[in-house]
Design an enzyme around this catalytic site. Structure first.
Site, PDB file in Angstrom:
ATOM      1  N   THR A 152       0.862  -1.190   0.000  1.00 56.43           N
ATOM      2  CA  THR A 152       0.000   0.000   0.000  1.00 56.43           C
ATOM      3  C   THR A 152       0.893   1.232   0.000  1.00 56.43           C
ATOM      4  O   THR A 152       2.015   1.180   0.490  1.00 56.43           O
ATOM      5  CB  THR A 152      -0.866  -0.036   1.282  1.00 56.43           C
ATOM      6  OG1 THR A 152      -1.813  -1.074   1.136  1.00 56.43           O
ATOM      7  CG2 THR A 152      -1.578   1.277   1.562  1.00 56.43           C
ATOM      8  N   ARG A 208     -15.076  -6.255   0.490  1.00 60.78           N
ATOM      9  CA  ARG A 208     -14.409  -5.825   1.728  1.00 60.78           C
ATOM     10  C   ARG A 208     -13.686  -4.477   1.502  1.00 60.78           C
ATOM     11  O   ARG A 208     -13.040  -4.252   0.488  1.00 60.78           O
ATOM     12  CB  ARG A 208     -13.406  -6.891   2.135  1.00 60.78           C
ATOM     13  CG  ARG A 208     -12.529  -6.573   3.336  1.00 60.78           C
ATOM     14  CD  ARG A 208     -11.184  -5.996   2.933  1.00 60.78           C
ATOM     15  NE  ARG A 208     -10.276  -5.854   4.072  1.00 60.78           N
ATOM     16  CZ  ARG A 208      -9.161  -5.149   4.031  1.00 60.78           C
ATOM     17  NH1 ARG A 208      -8.800  -4.533   2.936  1.00 60.78           N
ATOM     18  NH2 ARG A 208      -8.382  -5.057   5.093  1.00 60.78           N
ATOM     19  N   GLY A 219     -10.938  -1.858   3.408  1.00 62.20           N
ATOM     20  CA  GLY A 219      -9.979  -1.770   4.512  1.00 62.20           C
ATOM     21  C   GLY A 219      -9.965  -0.387   5.136  1.00 62.20           C
ATOM     22  O   GLY A 219     -10.910   0.402   4.999  1.00 62.20           O
ATOM     23  N   ASP A 220      -8.882  -0.089   5.827  1.00 61.01           N
ATOM     24  CA  ASP A 220      -8.762   1.204   6.520  1.00 61.01           C
ATOM     25  C   ASP A 220      -8.336   2.344   5.608  1.00 61.01           C
ATOM     26  O   ASP A 220      -8.602   3.511   5.907  1.00 61.01           O
ATOM     27  CB  ASP A 220      -7.712   1.076   7.640  1.00 61.01           C
ATOM     28  CG  ASP A 220      -6.337   0.705   7.075  1.00 61.01           C
ATOM     29  OD1 ASP A 220      -6.271  -0.192   6.207  1.00 61.01           O
ATOM     30  OD2 ASP A 220      -5.338   1.317   7.476  1.00 61.01           O
ATOM     31  N   THR A 263      -0.622   1.619   7.135  1.00 58.87           N
ATOM     32  CA  THR A 263      -0.565   0.413   6.307  1.00 58.87           C
ATOM     33  C   THR A 263      -0.559  -0.812   7.217  1.00 58.87           C
ATOM     34  O   THR A 263       0.019  -0.775   8.302  1.00 58.87           O
ATOM     35  CB  THR A 263       0.681   0.397   5.397  1.00 58.87           C
ATOM     36  OG1 THR A 263       0.824  -0.905   4.818  1.00 58.87           O
ATOM     37  CG2 THR A 263       1.970   0.718   6.151  1.00 58.87           C
ATOM     38  N   GLY A 264      -1.214  -1.877   6.773  1.00 63.41           N
ATOM     39  CA  GLY A 264      -1.271  -3.085   7.599  1.00 63.41           C
ATOM     40  C   GLY A 264      -2.648  -3.713   7.476  1.00 63.41           C
ATOM     41  O   GLY A 264      -3.391  -3.424   6.536  1.00 63.41           O
ATOM     42  N   GLY A 309      -6.105  -3.797   7.722  1.00 64.12           N
ATOM     43  CA  GLY A 309      -6.998  -2.661   7.877  1.00 64.12           C
ATOM     44  C   GLY A 309      -8.052  -2.794   8.959  1.00 64.12           C
ATOM     45  O   GLY A 309      -8.424  -1.803   9.595  1.00 64.12           O
TER      46      GLY A 309
HETATM   47  N1  ASP Z   1      -4.322  -1.406   5.007  1.00 62.97           N
HETATM   48  C1  ASP Z   1      -4.626  -2.033   3.760  1.00 62.97           C
HETATM   49  C2  ASP Z   1      -5.959  -2.736   3.866  1.00 62.97           C
HETATM   50  O1  ASP Z   1      -6.235  -3.348   4.872  1.00 62.97           O
HETATM   51  C3  ASP Z   1      -3.605  -3.027   3.336  1.00 62.97           C
HETATM   52  C4  ASP Z   1      -2.184  -2.546   3.375  1.00 62.97           C
HETATM   53  O2  ASP Z   1      -1.831  -1.614   4.064  1.00 62.97           O
HETATM   54  O3  ASP Z   1      -1.388  -3.139   2.664  1.00 62.97           O
HETATM   55  O4  ASP Z   1      -6.702  -2.715   2.921  1.00 62.97           O
END
Ligand code: ASP
Length: 355
Positions: A215, A243, A245-246, A266-267, A269
């Site tokens: 991301t 779905r 994410g954040d 990032t992570g 979400g």
């Molecule tokens: N945060 C993003 C999500 O959950 C994924 C990512 O950061 O790679 O969609």
């Protein structure tokens, strides 16, 4: 008498025009002195996702190439900022470049959803007036970050999704593409691998611990003292049921307030949404005397790590101080201001004060 008044006015005008520091920046400078920190003229921080790359598993050329890309993005950002570019233009421009780069999980190169499509999310927020824009689940907008920017600047809404967001992007004249524009073999193979794994174990999402997120995010403090944050992603491999994410959720993956800081996360979400991480950083900055680094560290290495929530964030406070913590093995990241530039991927790199 008239000559004297003219002289005084003339000197006044001269003083005002010599002192071209914007009021926001001037306030920050006075506060910086009280807070015993430095007010940076401008600053930019970027990330290319947190994840589980490792010096052993990932070829050195790959690591060096990614870092070289971050380096050139930082230099480009600096050039724009030195020349008085607005934070919102810098953030959106830098993210469009990352969205075009197939190595990142954003725009072209985004990961695949379970249905074999790329569904993209993005958001942007400006700290001057808390205006924000976001799109989720778009599959035909070449640059989701520009769609988010259009939502922020040219609509009375904050968040649009799916087909509606795409119609809006079209009305605003943004470039639309077929969904297969986003295709990359590498991410497609990853989908197949995750699905095969899911068939065996029943665990449906991207398997850890070897995932790389990719991301992208960018936070900028411009010379006027405005902070803008943006994030763009394809989400998680094999995500189902549209779905989200954040990344496109204001307050979770992205937040900016000139009175505090700007944040891009990032992570995984789901956790960043539950803990409203990006807003939490800003809120703690507003209500405590802790530094941006202490706050961000505690959330990533404490709150999230305790519940096994993988991820990281980048943040700039209103003085341009940076935090780039992550609790995975790697997060591609870079920071620049008028006097220093940092690019790092693994934990051992960079300076301990930033991550
Ligand atoms: N945060 C993003 C999500 O959950 C994924 C990512 O950061 O790679 O969609």
């Amino acid at each position: 008498m008239i000559i004297r008044i003219g002289l005084i006015l003339g000197i006044g005008v001269l003083l005002v025009s010599c002192n071209n520091i914007e009021p926001q920046q001037q306030n920050n400078r006075e506060e910086a002195v009280r807070a015993n920190t430095t007010q940076h003229e401008y600053a930019m921080v970027i990330h290319g996702g947190a994840g589980y790359m490792s010096p052993e598993k990932n070829a050195e050329e790959e690591q060096l190439a990614l870092k070289a890309t971050m380096d050139s993005l930082l230099l480009l950002g600096k050039e724009l900022l030195v020349n008085n570019a607005d934070a919102v233009d810098v953030v959106s421009h830098i993210i469009t470049i990352m969205e075009d780069d197939p190595r990142f999980n954003a725009g072209r190169g985004a990961v695949f959803a379970e249905n074999g499509k790329n569904e993209l999310d993005a958001s942007i927020m400006q700290g001057s007036d808390l205006n924000a824009g976001a799109v989720a689940g778009v599959s035909t907008v070449r640059h989701p970050i520009l769609a988010a920017k259009e939502v922020m600047e040219n609509s009375r809404h904050v968040f649009m999704s799916g087909a509606g967001a795409e119609s809006f992007a079209k009305e605003q004249g943004l470039e639309l593409v077929n969904n297969d524009y986003f295709f990359t073999q590498k991410k497609y193979d990853r989908l197949k691998m995750v699905q095969k794994e899911a068939a065996k174990t029943g665990f449906n999402e991207e398997p850890f611990p070897d995932s790389k997120y990719g991301t992208v995010g960018c936070v900028v403090l411009d010379k006027k003292g405005n902070i803008v944050a943006g994030t763009s992603t394809g989400g998680l491999t094999n995500k189902k049921y549209n779905r989200i994410g954040d990344s496109p959720v204001i307050g979770a993956g992205t937040y900016a307030n000139n009175r505090t800081c700007g944040v891009s996360c990032t992570g995984v979400g789901e956790f960043f949404i539950r803990y409203a991480i990006a807003h939490e950083v800003s809120s703690q900055y507003m209500h405590t005397n802790r530094s941006i680094k202490q706050i961000a560290d505690e959330l990533i290495h404490g709150t999230l790590k305790e519940i096994n929530a993988d991820g990281g964030l980048i943040a700039l406070d209103k003085f341009g101080n940076v935090a780039m913590p992550f609790n995975t093995t790697a997060m591609l990241r870079g920071y620049i201001n008028e006097e220093e530039k940092i690019v790092a991927l693994f934990r051992s790199e960079g300076k301990s004060k930033e991550n």
